[in-house]
Design a protein around this motif. Structure first.
Motif, PDB file in Angstrom:
ATOM      1  N   VAL A  99      45.958  32.934  27.596  1.00 18.68           N
ATOM      2  CA  VAL A  99      45.437  34.148  26.967  1.00 18.68           C
ATOM      3  C   VAL A  99      46.116  35.366  27.589  1.00 18.68           C
ATOM      4  O   VAL A  99      46.102  35.537  28.809  1.00 18.68           O
ATOM      5  N   LYS A 100      46.708  36.196  26.737  1.00 24.24           N
ATOM      6  CA  LYS A 100      47.337  37.417  27.229  1.00 24.24           C
ATOM      7  C   LYS A 100      46.264  38.491  27.399  1.00 24.24           C
ATOM      8  O   LYS A 100      45.573  38.857  26.435  1.00 24.24           O
ATOM      9  N   ALA A 101      46.105  38.976  28.619  1.00 22.95           N
ATOM     10  CA  ALA A 101      45.067  39.968  28.898  1.00 22.95           C
ATOM     11  C   ALA A 101      45.412  40.721  30.169  1.00 22.95           C
ATOM     12  O   ALA A 101      46.144  40.237  31.031  1.00 22.95           O
ATOM     13  N   ASP A 102      44.889  41.916  30.267  1.00 23.72           N
ATOM     14  CA  ASP A 102      45.026  42.759  31.449  1.00 23.72           C
ATOM     15  C   ASP A 102      43.646  42.905  32.066  1.00 23.72           C
ATOM     16  O   ASP A 102      42.660  43.104  31.346  1.00 23.72           O
ATOM     17  N   LEU A 103      43.557  42.811  33.386  1.00 23.85           N
ATOM     18  CA  LEU A 103      42.255  42.915  34.043  1.00 23.85           C
ATOM     19  C   LEU A 103      41.617  44.284  33.860  1.00 23.85           C
ATOM     20  O   LEU A 103      40.412  44.436  34.080  1.00 23.85           O
ATOM     21  N   LEU A 104      42.400  45.262  33.444  1.00 22.46           N
ATOM     22  CA  LEU A 104      41.865  46.601  33.210  1.00 22.46           C
ATOM     23  C   LEU A 104      41.469  46.809  31.748  1.00 22.46           C
ATOM     24  O   LEU A 104      40.921  47.861  31.404  1.00 22.46           O
ATOM     25  N   ASN A 105      41.758  45.816  30.919  1.00 21.36           N
ATOM     26  CA  ASN A 105      41.394  45.865  29.504  1.00 21.36           C
ATOM     27  C   ASN A 105      40.127  45.037  29.305  1.00 21.36           C
ATOM     28  O   ASN A 105      40.177  43.817  29.120  1.00 21.36           O
TER      29      ASN A 105
END
Length: 338
Positions: A58-64
């Protein structure tokens, strides 16, 4: 289902390699397509491409937060490996956002998603300080907040505080504090740069010490702690406290044994702390004039002359843990990196 953050880093990759052989239902977070492709190639090189394809990437940013909440769907266990590692003073805000705020977001998602247990990968840099009369560090050693610390150290300590907050709110947690982690797969970053620098003929060394450990030991400790009933505890993971000179000589000897000339490339010259302090001043001026990245700060210089050692009895007793022999491990690792 198990979630791994930082799945394309050194610890994340080796953790996924181990988990994918024993577990079903694994999800991993990544941010860069390039790094994801690199990890895929590593799985393929180990003849484990089928295990890679079992992972739900899963493509994700911890700030998103919305993306992070999606990644946490149906998750029961979390290994939080993602972190920014930088000793550049210009990255202070990035370290705060990625390591502290990002960890806070992970903890919040764990709480709202009813995650059963979280394992956080911290660092020995977040531990307390030795004193003139006691340089042996354990999990209970007090932290002197007035001591000179790198922004990275401060960010990892702050991230730990977020994990402890989660524990206070009912989340089961374990924290590991590894030393410098060695492992194959990422030859141009992290601890592998020690090997590259020796290959390139590094001349200088200091008499400071650093704690080192194999990535396989880190992964073994993480998975064992997560399967145990242990919660609300932190554990130092250091296989050996070694001087920079001893480390460099060991790497040089391993490299030499694999060359036709058998010529050693050991650093020859000890550089004193006062000499590095002078270099730091010149580097600071050059960085300001030419917008260059700074390598030397008060904190990094202190680390190069640090003489602290680490007590690992807690992890050894808690889960009957034995560390790999780092002298043997480094020889094998250098062979893989050639």
């Amino acid at each position: 289902m198990i979630l791994v953050t930082g799945g394309t880093g050194l610890v994340g990759f080796h953790l996924l390699l181990r988990l994918s052989q024993d577990e079903n239902g694994i999800r991993a977070i990544y941010r860069s397509e390039k790094k994801l492709n690199h990890v895929k190639q590593l799985f393929q090189k180990d003849n484990k491409l089928s295990e890679f394809e079992k992972i739900d990437w899963v493509k994700a940013d911890l700030l998103n937060i919305p993306a992070l909440e999606t990644a946490f769907s149906n998750i029961s266990y979390v290994y939080h490996c993602a972190a920014l590692v930088s000793f550049n003073p210009k990255d202070e805000e990035k370290l705060y956002q990625n390591n502290i705020v990002g960890t806070a977001n992970v903890v919040n998602c764990c709480l709202t998603s009813n995650v059963k247990k979280l394992c956080y990968v911290s660092s020995i840099s977040a531990l307390g300080n030795g004193t003139e009369h006691n340089l042996l560090i354990n999990e209970e050693t007090e932290r002197n907040n007035e001591a000179v610390r790198s922004d990275y150290s401060i960010s990892k300590f702050g991230a730990e505080m977020e994990v402890w907050r989660g524990f206070q709110e009912g989340l089961e947690v374990v924290i590991i504090n590894p030393g410098v982690i060695f492992g194959y797969g990422f030859p141009n970053e992290g601890s592998s740069l020690f090997v590259q620098n020796i290959k390139n003929g590094q001349l200088f060394y200091t008499q400071g010490k650093l704690g080192i450990i194999a990535v396989e030991d880190v992964v073994k400790a993480m998975t064992t702690l997560m399967k145990s009933t242990i919660s609300g505890e932190r554990f130092i993971l250091v296989a050996e406290d070694i001087t920079y000179k001893e480390l460099f000589d060991s790497i040089a000897a391993s490299l030499a044994s694999r060359t036709s000339t058998n010529k050693l490339k050991k650093p020859k010259f000890e550089i004193k702390k006062w000499q590095l302090q002078i270099i730091r001043i010149f580097e600071f001026v050059l960085a300001k004039l030419f917008f260059r990245k700074r390598m030397l700060t008060k904190a990094t210089i202190n680390a190069l002359y640090n003489l602290e050692t680490h007590d690992t009895n807690k992890i050894k007793t808690a889960i009957d843990f034995e560390f790999l022999d780092m002298n043997v491990y480094l020889k094998e690792l250098v062979g893989k990196m050639k």
